[in-house]
Write an enzyme that holds these catalytic residues in place. Structure first.
Site, mmCIF file in Angstrom:
data_model
loop_
_atom_site.group_PDB
_atom_site.id
_atom_site.type_symbol
_atom_site.label_atom_id
_atom_site.label_comp_id
_atom_site.label_asym_id
_atom_site.label_seq_id
_atom_site.Cartn_x
_atom_site.Cartn_y
_atom_site.Cartn_z
ATOM 1 N N GLU A 1 41.768 35.378 -35.494
ATOM 2 C CA GLU A 1 41.611 34.664 -34.225
ATOM 3 C C GLU A 1 42.668 35.270 -33.341
ATOM 4 O O GLU A 1 43.865 35.112 -33.595
ATOM 5 C CB GLU A 1 41.798 33.166 -34.464
ATOM 6 C CG GLU A 1 41.251 32.311 -33.353
ATOM 7 C CD GLU A 1 42.322 31.932 -32.363
ATOM 8 O OE1 GLU A 1 42.553 32.738 -31.429
ATOM 9 O OE2 GLU A 1 42.922 30.868 -32.530
ATOM 10 N N GLY B 1 46.716 34.921 -34.384
ATOM 11 C CA GLY B 1 47.842 35.541 -33.706
ATOM 12 C C GLY B 1 47.383 36.528 -32.664
ATOM 13 O O GLY B 1 46.255 36.440 -32.170
ATOM 14 N N SER B 2 48.241 37.482 -32.371
ATOM 15 C CA SER B 2 47.947 38.390 -31.263
ATOM 16 C C SER B 2 46.988 39.489 -31.684
ATOM 17 O O SER B 2 46.880 39.846 -32.860
ATOM 18 C CB SER B 2 49.244 39.019 -30.750
ATOM 19 O OG SER B 2 49.756 39.900 -31.723
ATOM 20 N N CYS C 1 45.654 28.723 -27.756
ATOM 21 C CA CYS C 1 44.637 29.783 -27.699
ATOM 22 C C CYS C 1 43.440 29.347 -26.879
ATOM 23 O O CYS C 1 42.647 30.176 -26.452
ATOM 24 C CB CYS C 1 44.223 30.215 -29.096
ATOM 25 S SG CYS C 1 44.190 28.890 -30.280
ATOM 26 N N GLY D 1 46.969 41.713 -35.067
ATOM 27 C CA GLY D 1 45.677 41.757 -35.746
ATOM 28 C C GLY D 1 45.241 43.187 -36.021
ATOM 29 O O GLY D 1 44.745 43.505 -37.106
#
Lengths: 503, 503
Positions: B245, B221-222, B282, B226
């Site tokens: 990630e 995610g972002s 991504c 995170g």
């Protein structure tokens, strides 16, 4: 700035080393130089790096007499122990050299282009690559094996990374002379300048961890210092991995049949294990569960502890902390003192301490690591008391089980109880004396360590590597190890593990 | 509490799902139940677990129509794309089943007792063991491949861990129905209760990460979310690994000869890569370096972008962030707009945006990921401008190089420049469309990911394992895989890698 002092723990005498603390500017320059060395090291193949590691091992042994003598004066550890430790460090460099030659640590994988249920899949090749300059913080208690010439340095170099070491304040001259042995040998071997670096002083260590050029930190030491380093990392713009070996209580359990069958041997072995090197080992058994009826073992340990001469501790800080923790174990942890330690006439010397508690009374307050020659003996009536007490024990590097063949169910139950708590389970032996071998593991659940990796054994190299994948790459840009045809490393090709061609 | 809503991004219509947010008490109960399941799972051998993974794969495909339909309505992604993604997730479960059967992931090592330069060495056996219940946070953009049925779930289960999933707020029904497919299949297969769990709502996700029973977190995610999760972890009594990630710009470089030789193909490929799935991948190439003279490629991309119909974005938050970041790239990053995006009549739909900048003007301000159909084209006069511009690019999952055989030195130089920046280097292709295979790597230097591991490919399993060593253990307490005699897994025995007996 004033120069660093070195203190002989056997006498308490402090003298100047002539070593100046490394300035922040010098740390920055060293880290940048290490980043240059990192790029330069890429040009060298594995066989070259294996040769470098062997040259470092040879250099250590060539300077053995000087290094051991220096370490004796700075640590108070015995000559025989330090000689073995130096041999271990040289052996470790050579074992990593073998591993680099063998190449399995690269985890090389080739997936050729193929059709998949999702359509055509590209050619993907992957292996581990070094991550960059590594900061290594050695420990006070292993001036060789977990310091300048220790496992972090060996594994980081083996992976292809330069290393910048923070010299331990408790043995600055040993650090300096160990470093000089390595650096001279690296230069003679033709390694890029600044493949190895060293900094001195606490502020320099902090600056090193904060430096943008540093890619990871290896640390063996206290939980409190570990937390300080983690806080520095948390404030970096780019976070980096921190591999910390921090604190360990190492429970040891003796079953009823083992206590009956091997009382003398267990008393001997346990005493030696918790008092060797003055109990200043991260794998020292800090708490031993003995059956209530095993009074003979306790008596034997008590007798030996009462007769023991004081041994030097590494420094005055450890002596102070030992006293504090011992008092807490008694006051807060409700342990009874069976043998109170006494100090010697000179220096930072101490004889062994033995505490006792009923296993049913074990709480987190008595499950604190006391770094030094101290053991808590927990007496149990029912094995179930051990099971419950283990819930109060923090994550540890090791657990040890002494059991007899007649008790295989009990041993299996105990093994299952400790499995989630530790990184290594020792049977009918002692956790101290960590063998350096391919499979040894030195790590465990928090706070033993803070990662899922090890700091001893060949897989310690994994800490300083990361995967890199090449997709549809022309052969010319692929590393040798990932090109089609016979390979000198084991590889997984299209899902099938293949041995090296030469194997 | 009010129930969760689901929104169709193609229309903007929001409806109630009937799903209630999971309460803190329920999260605690689920995490504890997962800890029970963790212990229960130990009783099952690898072959059983491989069968479980295959049963999950089958269940996914059996519910394909319902799941894809649900995901279309919640994500606005196209049916073909979602069908492929579901196929990929089923394939991934089966590939992990193969890996579990094969057993190489255990990294089994046996060092028999031996004499060493330091004296007798004990028998040491080591392999990787599961770490405990894993919290999985899926992404908005992959409702299957990086969500309930995605790689984190598959690799955590393959390792032998239970999984508790945080349902993504952007596709709650897809999450619920995917979970139901897995949970029903696991129950039918006979898996321990609570081998799989799911929680709904942001507060439940935070409680999950804080829960003492959780052993690790997998997150796609972002960067901002995170960081929030990392802060929760930092406040835990026991820190745990966080595999995130997070963010990736994925630079793509076209050499002069490649731009001349393959202008049309590159324009087509690049346009498809940055606009596929509305650029919400991504691995989307966010910045492309093209020669100044490659105006034809730019013109072709501009023409296609101008003609393109708006595509649905996943949710209104992504649409809002996209606008903001695009403005920043122009205002702060000094990029010029070649094609401004336009929105559709309904829902959260958007057409592609193309920005341009001189490579010499690339700074960190124009090197920000814009999640959505946007590319920054950086025009360079000298290749050296690319080299300097790359220093402003943050760590990424991928870098891509388009080059010709005539330019092998240039390609090698560029490869060397990007190596430290990324986790995967793609040649003459596109980074989107991540192949699931043994060696695929999906990770990269911060902020692409925060660890030295991968979230795609078989080695993703390593994130959810830790080493355990057995010293001088009686055969009865050793795992099957570490006993002497023929083994069904590859092992390193006394330093020598051996294939499985059946291989």
């Amino acid at each position: 700035m004033s120069t660093l002092t070195t203190t002989d723990p056997r006498t308490g005498a402090a003298t100047s080393t002539g070593i100046e603390p490394t300035s922040a500017a010098e740390v920055g320059a060293l880290a940048s130089a290490a980043a240059e060395a990192f790029r330069a090291l890429r040009a060298y193949p594995r066989v070259w790096r294996a040769g470098l590691l062997r040259a470092l091992a040879d250099a250590l042994e060539e300077r053995r007499v000087e290094l051991v003598e220096t370490a004796m004066a700075e640590t108070g550890l015995a000559e025989a122990r330090l000689n073995t430790e130096l041999t271990r460090s040289a052996f470790q460099f050579r074992l990593f050299a073998d591993a680099v030659d063998e190449g399995g640590y690269l985890e090389a994988i080739i997936d050729h282009a193929a059709s998949t249920p999702m359509g055509p899949g590209p050619d993907v090749r992957r292996m581990l690559v070094p991550i960059g300059p590594i900061a290594v913080f050695g420990s006070s208690n292993f001036p060789f094996a977990f310091s300048v010439v220790g496992g972090d340095t060996a594994s980081a170099l083996a992976a292809g990374n330069p290393v910048v070491i923070k010299a331990h304040s408790s043995h600055p001259l040993t650090s300096q002379r160990s470093f000089s042995a390595l650096a001279d040998a690296a230069a003679a071997y033709g390694a890029p300048a600044h493949t190895l670096g060293i900094v001195y002083g606490q502020a320099a260590g902090a600056a090193l961890v904060a430096d943008p050029a540093i890619a990871a930190v290896g640390f063996t030491g206290s939980l409190s210092t570990g937390r300080i380093l983690q806080e520095i990392i948390d404030q970096r713009e780019t976070p980096i991995p921190f591999f910390g070996e921090l604190s360990s209580l190492n429970p040891l359990i003796v079953t009823p049949d083992a206590a009956s069958a091997r009382a003398d041997a267990i008393a001997d072995g346990l005493f030696t294990s918790f008092t060797g090197s003055a109990g200043q080992l991260c794998t020292k058994p800090g708490i031993a569960f003995l059956p209530a009826e095993a009074g003979g073992i306790v008596d034997a340990i008590v007798a030996r502890a009462q007769d023991a001469a004081p041994q030097a501790l590494l420094n005055s800080r450890i002596l102070g902390a030992f006293d504090e923790i011992r008092e807490r174990l008694i006051d807060d942890g409700k342990a009874r003192s069976l043998v109170a330690p006494h100090t010697g006439a000179d220096g930072f010397t101490l004889s062994p301490a033995v505490l006792e508690i009923d296993a049913a009374d074990v709480t987190a307050a008595v499950a604190e690591e006391a770094f030094g020659p101290l053991i808590v003996i927990a007496r149990y009536r029912e094995v179930d008391e051990v099971r419950i007490a283990l819930e109060a024990i923090p994550g540890s590097l090791t657990a040890t089980i002494h059991g007899e063949a007649s008790e295989s169910d009990l041993v299996a139950t105990l093994a299952s109880e400790v499995q989630d708590l530790v990184g290594r389970i020792v049977y009918n032996g002692y956790p101290t004396g960590v063998r350096v071998s391919w499979g040894m593991h030195h790590g465990g659940p928090w706070p033993a360590t803070n990662t899922q990796h090890t700091s001893v054994g060949i897989s310690a190299i994994r800490r300083f590597l990361r995967p890199l994948a090449w997709q549809d790459a022309p052969e010319a840009v692929l590393p040798e190890e990932l090109r089609d045809g016979a390979a000198d490393v084991p590889r997984r090709v299209d899902g099938v593990l293949e041995l090296a061609a030469s194997a």
